[in-house]
Design an enzyme around this catalytic site. Structure first.
Site, PDB file in Angstrom:
ATOM      1  N   CYS A 209      44.868  25.311 -27.966  1.00 34.94           N
ATOM      2  CA  CYS A 209      46.169  25.721 -28.489  1.00 34.94           C
ATOM      3  C   CYS A 209      46.530  24.742 -29.595  1.00 34.94           C
ATOM      4  O   CYS A 209      46.625  23.529 -29.344  1.00 34.94           O
ATOM      5  CB  CYS A 209      47.220  25.712 -27.384  1.00 34.94           C
TER       6      CYS A 209
ATOM      7  N   CYS B  75      52.535  30.106 -33.122  1.00 38.03           N
ATOM      8  CA  CYS B  75      51.185  29.978 -32.570  1.00 38.03           C
ATOM      9  C   CYS B  75      50.362  29.166 -33.559  1.00 38.03           C
ATOM     10  O   CYS B  75      50.136  29.598 -34.689  1.00 38.03           O
ATOM     11  CB  CYS B  75      50.551  31.347 -32.342  1.00 38.03           C
TER      12      CYS B  75
END
Length: 276
Positions: A74, A204
């Protein structure tokens, strides 16, 4: 079992940060992970991140989606974990390297807050080498499908994102889906449907990286690319492209410490039982 945590967000992407260097957190209990990640009945987050011991590097980052599933990487979470690791002493300086399932990642705390009205750190991470570039798809640590659109405001991110995420083309693992408006040569706007969250997220990191890379390869963009997130933050993606592959890709943006607390996992279990 009581668990101490710190809540952080990276450009609007929020995470529960846990110091698990002693290896006592039940990381294999996906049900409890999902209970912690629930917005109304738990702490609420778009990811749970553990800092664990590493035999090779400063530490290991383990990342879990709020549904309890583990993911390889991530981008915004990596930036947050760098700040958290520095805070707890897992990283001994503002430069560090750590393990992820997507490969080793380097990070640097570029700047500290200069006044109370600017509480965020600026953190840069060196992304794992991108792979599987094919027109509008790339793996920037995790898979991302890029959909270029003219008007982000009218996109059905939840509906269309879910359809693409579960389509046969990306079965069985599925993909993240990023809807992007490119403003060549250096700016892009993005909205993301995240696999594992199963909803649109405020930002994101790997999606912003993927959008920038596909933009450079296919849409006349040039490094550095500034990606504007749904929450109004800016992420900067830099790197090199030789017409075939990318290298030296970095992601830079703000990290904010929101609050710290303690959660009783047994209380979570009882709360869940009350619903049945």
């Amino acid at each position: 079992m009581n668990v101490r945590f710190v809540k952080m967000h990276g450009a609007g992407n929020d995470f529960i940060m846990i110091d698990d260097r002693e290896g006592t957190f039940p990381a294999d209990d996906s049900r409890r992970m999902a209970l912690m990640g629930a917005r109304q009945t738990g702490v609420g987050c778009e990811g749970i991140i553990l800092v664990q011991q590493s035999d090779r590097l400063d530490f290991r980052m383990k990342f879990f989606n709020p549904d309890g599933s583990e993911a390889e990487m991530c981008g915004n979470g990596a930036r947050c974990v760098a700040a958290f690791a520095r805070e707890i002493g897992a990283a001994k300086s503002d430069r560090m390297r750590f393990e992820t399932l997507a490969g080793d990642v380097g990070a640097e705390i570029v700047s500290q807050p200069t006044r109370p009205s600017q509480p965020s750190l600026l953190v840069k991470v060196e992304m794992p080498e991108p792979k599987d570039l094919r027109v509008d798809f790339i793996n920037s640590g995790v898979p991302h499908k890029i959909v270029s659109v003219e008007n982000l405001a009218i996109v059905d991110v939840a509906g269309e994102g879910r359809r693409i995420r579960y389509s046969d083309e990306f079965a069985p693992a599925g993909t993240n889906v990023d809807f992007v408006t490119y403003r060549a040569p250096h700016d892009a706007d993005i909205r993301t449907y995240e696999r594992g969250v199963e909803a649109e997220t405020g930002a994101c990191g790997t999606g912003s990286v993927a959008a920038a890379l596909v933009g450079v390869a296919q849409h006349g963009m040039s490094f550095p690319v500034t990606v504007h997130t749904a929450k109004g933050y800016k992420l900067t993606i830099d790197g090199e492209f030789d017409g075939v592959s990318f290298k030296s890709v970095t992601l830079t943006g703000p990290v904010t410490r929101v609050f710290e607390g303690e959660i009783d996992l047994e209380t979570l279990d009882r709360t869940s039982a009350d619903k049945r």
